[in-house]
Design a protein around this motif. Structure first.
Motif, mmCIF file in Angstrom:
data_model
loop_
_atom_site.group_PDB
_atom_site.id
_atom_site.type_symbol
_atom_site.label_atom_id
_atom_site.label_comp_id
_atom_site.label_asym_id
_atom_site.label_seq_id
_atom_site.Cartn_x
_atom_site.Cartn_y
_atom_site.Cartn_z
ATOM 1 N N ALA A 51 0.804 -1.226 0.000
ATOM 2 C CA ALA A 51 0.000 0.000 0.000
ATOM 3 C C ALA A 51 0.834 1.273 0.000
ATOM 4 O O ALA A 51 0.363 2.310 -0.439
ATOM 5 C CB ALA A 51 -0.936 -0.008 1.218
ATOM 6 N N CYS A 52 2.058 1.220 0.490
ATOM 7 C CA CYS A 52 2.781 2.464 0.751
ATOM 8 C C CYS A 52 4.115 2.566 0.021
ATOM 9 O O CYS A 52 4.593 3.667 -0.237
ATOM 10 C CB CYS A 52 3.060 2.619 2.247
ATOM 11 N N ALA A 53 4.739 1.411 -0.292
ATOM 12 C CA ALA A 53 6.118 1.429 -0.783
ATOM 13 C C ALA A 53 6.257 2.168 -2.113
ATOM 14 O O ALA A 53 7.303 2.748 -2.384
ATOM 15 C CB ALA A 53 6.647 -0.003 -0.917
ATOM 16 N N SER A 54 5.186 2.167 -2.923
ATOM 17 C CA SER A 54 5.308 2.820 -4.224
ATOM 18 C C SER A 54 5.641 4.304 -4.067
ATOM 19 O O SER A 54 6.292 4.886 -4.918
ATOM 20 C CB SER A 54 4.024 2.632 -5.029
ATOM 21 N N CYS A 55 5.191 4.920 -2.994
ATOM 22 C CA CYS A 55 5.481 6.341 -2.795
ATOM 23 C C CYS A 55 6.522 6.596 -1.710
ATOM 24 O O CYS A 55 7.183 7.620 -1.710
ATOM 25 C CB CYS A 55 4.224 7.106 -2.409
ATOM 26 N N HIS A 56 6.637 5.671 -0.751
ATOM 27 C CA HIS A 56 7.544 5.923 0.375
ATOM 28 C C HIS A 56 8.780 5.036 0.328
ATOM 29 O O HIS A 56 9.576 5.050 1.257
ATOM 30 C CB HIS A 56 6.804 5.739 1.704
ATOM 31 N N GLY A 57 8.942 4.249 -0.749
ATOM 32 C CA GLY A 57 10.153 3.444 -0.922
ATOM 33 C C GLY A 57 10.061 2.080 -0.271
ATOM 34 O O GLY A 57 9.436 1.928 0.772
HETATM 35 C C1 HEC Z 1 0.359 8.003 -3.924
HETATM 36 C C2 HEC Z 1 1.545 8.127 -3.108
HETATM 37 C C3 HEC Z 1 1.462 7.748 -1.641
HETATM 38 C C4 HEC Z 1 1.046 6.569 -1.094
HETATM 39 C C5 HEC Z 1 0.547 5.321 -1.803
HETATM 40 C C6 HEC Z 1 1.221 6.703 0.332
HETATM 41 N N1 HEC Z 1 1.701 7.945 0.636
HETATM 42 FE FE1 HEC Z 1 2.139 8.649 2.492
HETATM 43 N N2 HEC Z 1 2.567 10.448 1.711
HETATM 44 C C7 HEC Z 1 2.629 10.737 0.353
HETATM 45 C C8 HEC Z 1 3.015 12.125 0.180
HETATM 46 C C9 HEC Z 1 3.204 12.828 -1.143
HETATM 47 C C10 HEC Z 1 3.162 12.659 1.498
HETATM 48 C C11 HEC Z 1 3.527 14.090 1.877
HETATM 49 C C12 HEC Z 1 2.229 14.867 1.870
HETATM 50 C C13 HEC Z 1 2.393 16.268 2.371
HETATM 51 O O1 HEC Z 1 3.202 16.485 3.267
HETATM 52 O O2 HEC Z 1 1.648 17.099 1.858
HETATM 53 C C14 HEC Z 1 2.899 11.575 2.412
HETATM 54 C C15 HEC Z 1 3.001 11.701 3.802
HETATM 55 C C16 HEC Z 1 2.929 10.641 4.673
HETATM 56 C C17 HEC Z 1 3.198 10.714 6.086
HETATM 57 C C18 HEC Z 1 3.630 11.955 6.860
HETATM 58 C C19 HEC Z 1 5.116 12.070 6.737
HETATM 59 C C20 HEC Z 1 5.712 13.179 7.536
HETATM 60 O O3 HEC Z 1 6.943 13.151 7.727
HETATM 61 O O4 HEC Z 1 4.983 14.081 7.965
HETATM 62 C C21 HEC Z 1 3.037 9.474 6.592
HETATM 63 C C22 HEC Z 1 3.217 9.021 8.027
HETATM 64 C C23 HEC Z 1 2.646 8.614 5.496
HETATM 65 N N3 HEC Z 1 2.595 9.352 4.344
HETATM 66 C C24 HEC Z 1 2.381 7.279 5.609
HETATM 67 C C25 HEC Z 1 1.914 6.489 4.571
HETATM 68 C C26 HEC Z 1 1.504 5.132 4.740
HETATM 69 C C27 HEC Z 1 1.540 4.368 6.047
HETATM 70 C C28 HEC Z 1 1.093 4.690 3.518
HETATM 71 C C29 HEC Z 1 0.505 3.332 3.183
HETATM 72 C C30 HEC Z 1 -0.717 2.999 3.848
HETATM 73 C C31 HEC Z 1 1.247 5.781 2.596
HETATM 74 N N4 HEC Z 1 1.746 6.851 3.271
HETATM 75 C C32 HEC Z 1 0.941 5.711 1.247
HETATM 76 C C33 HEC Z 1 2.354 9.900 -0.684
HETATM 77 C C34 HEC Z 1 1.865 8.607 -0.539
#
Ligand code: HEC
Length: 113
Positions: A51-57
């Motif tokens: 769910a998350c790795a595609s955007c967060h590595g």
């Molecule tokens: C489509 C891409 C995408 C996916 C999929 C995604 N994220 Fe993110 N996430 C982002 C982006 C872009 C931000 C930064 C948003 C901002 O600060 O406006 C973010 C921010 C966050 C943050 C806050 C980080 C911080 O330092 O404040 C967390 C925690 C997080 N995501 C967790 C998750 C988790 C857990 C999942 C899986 C369930 C997930 N994300 C899936 C794109 C994604």
């Protein structure tokens, strides 16, 4: 006088319950097939990878989204849960993970310090 349709209805209802029951049983058996007995819940790492790795590595190192390697020192597990439910911006879709999987995922991320 007894309703003559009742026995048929009873059998039909029992049949439906049986079919549903068996298919649920079949699915559970399949899920249990990969070794760890019972119905194997996904590990937080697997949920993250999906769910998350595609955007967060793959290793929380960040990609289009920020790195999460030390996310546990920034947010508590509860706060991380809140972020998944209501992300900080539209760049991250809401509710990618829900329920027990979200609990496990948030707890695991909260341990990443
Ligand atoms: C489509 C891409 C995408 C996916 C999929 C995604 N994220 Fe993110 N996430 C982002 C982006 C872009 C931000 C930064 C948003 C901002 O600060 O406006 C973010 C921010 C966050 C943050 C806050 C980080 C911080 O330092 O404040 C967390 C925690 C997080 N995501 C967790 C998750 C988790 C857990 C999942 C899986 C369930 C997930 N994300 C899936 C794109 C994604």
């Amino acid at each position: 006088m007894k309703n003559p349709l009742m026995p048929f209805l009873t059998i039909a209802v029992l049949g439906i319950i049986l079919v549903f029951g068996l298919s649920v049983y079949g699915v559970t058996q399949q899920a249990a097939g990969d070794g760890e007995g019972e119905s194997t819940p996904a590990t937080p790492e697997e949920i993250y990878a999906q769910a998350c790795a595609s955007c967060h590595g793959q290793n929380l190192e960040g990609a289009s989204g920020p790195a999460l390697q030390a996310i546990g020192s920034k947010y508590s597990a509860d706060e991380i849960k809140g972020i998944v439910q209501e992300p900080p911006s539209q760049m991250m879709p809401p509710n990618l993970v829900q329920g027990e999987e979200l609990d496990a995922l948030a707890e695991w991320l909260g341990e990443q310090q």
